[in-house]
Design an enzyme around this catalytic site. Structure first.
Site, PDB file in Angstrom:
ATOM      1  N   HIS A  18      67.127  38.671  68.356  1.00  0.00           N
ATOM      2  CA  HIS A  18      66.878  38.927  66.932  1.00  0.00           C
ATOM      3  C   HIS A  18      68.133  39.472  66.260  1.00  0.00           C
ATOM      4  CE1 HIS A  18      63.926  40.818  63.765  1.00  0.00           C
ATOM      5  NE2 HIS A  18      65.028  40.359  63.192  1.00  0.00           N
ATOM      6  N   ASN A  52      67.481  33.457  57.791  1.00  0.00           N
ATOM      7  CA  ASN A  52      67.569  33.844  56.371  1.00  0.00           C
ATOM      8  C   ASN A  52      69.018  33.964  55.899  1.00  0.00           C
ATOM      9  OD1 ASN A  52      67.622  36.145  58.108  1.00  0.00           O
ATOM     10  ND2 ASN A  52      67.260  37.498  56.385  1.00  0.00           N
ATOM     11  N   HIS A 194      59.774  43.359  65.258  1.00  0.00           N
ATOM     12  CA  HIS A 194      59.957  44.744  64.790  1.00  0.00           C
ATOM     13  C   HIS A 194      58.659  45.500  64.485  1.00  0.00           C
ATOM     14  CE1 HIS A 194      59.979  42.265  61.209  1.00  0.00           C
ATOM     15  NE2 HIS A 194      61.282  42.057  61.188  1.00  0.00           N
ATOM     16  N   ASP A 267      67.657  43.380  65.667  1.00  0.00           N
ATOM     17  CA  ASP A 267      67.550  43.153  64.222  1.00  0.00           C
ATOM     18  C   ASP A 267      68.886  43.508  63.554  1.00  0.00           C
ATOM     19  OD1 ASP A 267      66.572  42.454  61.764  1.00  0.00           O
ATOM     20  OD2 ASP A 267      65.024  43.991  61.664  1.00  0.00           O
TER      21      ASP A 267
END
Ligand code: NCD
Ligand code: ZN
Ligand code: ZN
Length: 421
Positions: A18, A52, A194, A267
């Site tokens: 991630h 994204n 998450h 993340d």
């Protein structure tokens, strides 16, 4: 050749499934060359990058073109998650094509996640299509309907601490409950990203016990910080979903130690200093973590499971950061795919070294870290990719080597992975 490890632990190269390396379109925040150096400094040799970007990544063909863009600048192996949004579930059919391993679905939007599936009918369709295709969905499970209800009720946020309360726990819990209901109805396999609250951990664990095909990820940030830190460190620890309270953090650690969590994902979501210094409501959520994750969680594990041997602690981390992500994202078995650890990706780790993360050691292009000044236990001393040293610290703790010995970048894809053009 033989390697003298000096009594340190030799681990498989770790996988961060991630990351947001911001290519293309957002390279003022981060770029692949910086991010992949940060990765190897943190013991990571394979990443799976999120969709994204600008434009967002939607097809196997785009993933292939992105690989060509990144190629020659990356010190790590990589694959991509595709994005799905709005009316078009077609990315679901592209998974497995070339460099695309999986699909991420955002159930709520925010600054850096504008592509959202909000419509319930559309969401049903995505879950059904994925189930039919035998694909696992990755979910950003928050609910901005809940956020706006609370906004209307409480009025516009003024200060930073108040802003944090506007990304409430309830938005994440409601979304996870909805996901479980969809899984129950359609049988879709899901990996919830998450997880941030105690209730999410409870619900997802209960779902898995009841036989639903659900797994979940936690980030180093939710394990390392609490809302109290947030009011001290400010917008640097602002991320989506937000950092929660101490009981949430305790429950997430319990989930790690009880093997309820499937993967750790950093993340890694850098923003520039200037962006993070904006007014609270305009500061984009996200913080870097690909370099910090492994030592930060190892540090936490030492505190949370002091009776476990260093070997047991490291086995736990290797499960969460190598075995499970390799399994979930098909990195070890599908033909022509990456085989982490199997092609001599490994990490030399000193489990007892105590050290402080200094600002000049930060490799992300954003140049800051919420972990600055942290004293960590356990340090990556050297990282090998495909048998070649790509990162090494000298005895004084300075980087002495980045890249290949002859000074060239390693091509991140093996020739066999690339289809003939
Ligand atoms: C991520 C980003 O900035 O790309 N931000 C975040 O707060 N987690 C997006 C995401 O993972 O939702
Ligand atoms: Zn997300
Ligand atoms: Zn993310």
């Amino acid at each position: 050749r033989t390697l003298d490890g000096g009594g340190r632990h030799l681990l498989p190269g770790l996988i961060d499934s991630h990351v947001h390396f911001r290519t293309p379109g957002l390279t003022h925040k981060e770029d692949w060359a910086h991010a992949s150096r940060a990765a190897v400094a943190g013991g990571i040799t394979t990443v799976v990058d999120m969709p994204n970007t600008v434009p967002p990544l939607r097809t196997g063909e785009e993933a292939h073109r992105k690989a060509e863009l990144v190629d020659g600048t990356s010190l790590v192996d990589y694959r991509f998650h595709l994005g799905v949004a709005g009316e078009d579930p077609s990315p679901l059919r592209e998974v497995g094509a070339r460099e695309a391993t999986s699909v991420k679905v955002f159930l709520a939007g925010h600054h850096t996640a504008p592509h959202v599936v909000r419509d319930p009918v559309q969401l049903e369709k995505v879950f059904r299509t994925a189930a039919e295709a035998g694909l696992r969905l990755l979910l950003h499970a928050e609910d901005d309907g809940v956020f706006s209800l609370l906004d209307e009720w409480r009025g516009a946020p003024s200060g930073y601490a108040e802003y944090e309360r506007h990304r409430p726990r309830s938005g994440a819990i409601v979304a996870v409950a909805r996901v479980l209901e969809l899984v129950r109805r359609h049988g879709t396999s899901v990996h919830v990203l998450h997880a941030s609250t105690a209730e999410e951990a409870d619900l997802l664990t209960a779902g898995a016990h009841a036989g639903l095909p659900v797994t979940f990820e936690v980030t180093p940030h939710h394990l390392s910080f609490t809302a109290e830190d947030t009011s001290r460190v400010g917008a640097r620890t602002r991320l989506s979903p937000a950092i929660r309270y101490r009981p949430d953090q305790d429950r997430l650690w319990q989930a790690v130690l009880a093997h309820e969590v499937a993967t750790l994902g950093s993340d890694h979501a850098p923003h520039t200093r200037a962006e993070k210094l904006r007014a609270p409501a305009d500061a984009p959520p996200g913080l870097p973590g690909v370099q910090e994750m492994f030592p930060a969680v190892h540090t936490g594990l030492r505190r949370r499971a002091p009776m476990d041997s260093p070997d047991a602690q490291l086995s736990c981390l290797v499960r969460l950061l190598a075995e499970h992500p390799a399994e979930l994202f098909g990195l070890d078995e599908r033909k022509g795919r990456l085989r982490p650890g199997l092609d001599a990706d490994f990490v030399l780790f000193d489990a007892d070294e105590r050290w402080m993360l200094e600002p000049d050691a930060i490799r992300s292009k954003c140049g800051w870290s919420a972990y600055e000044g942290w004293t960590m236990t356990g340090r990556v001393r050297q990282t090998f990719r495909r048998g070649v040293s790509v990162y090494r610290l000298d005895e004084l703790g300075h980087d002495v080597e980045f890249g290949t010995p002859d000074g060239r970048w390693l091509d991140a894809r093996r020739p066999a992975d690339v289809e003939p053009r």
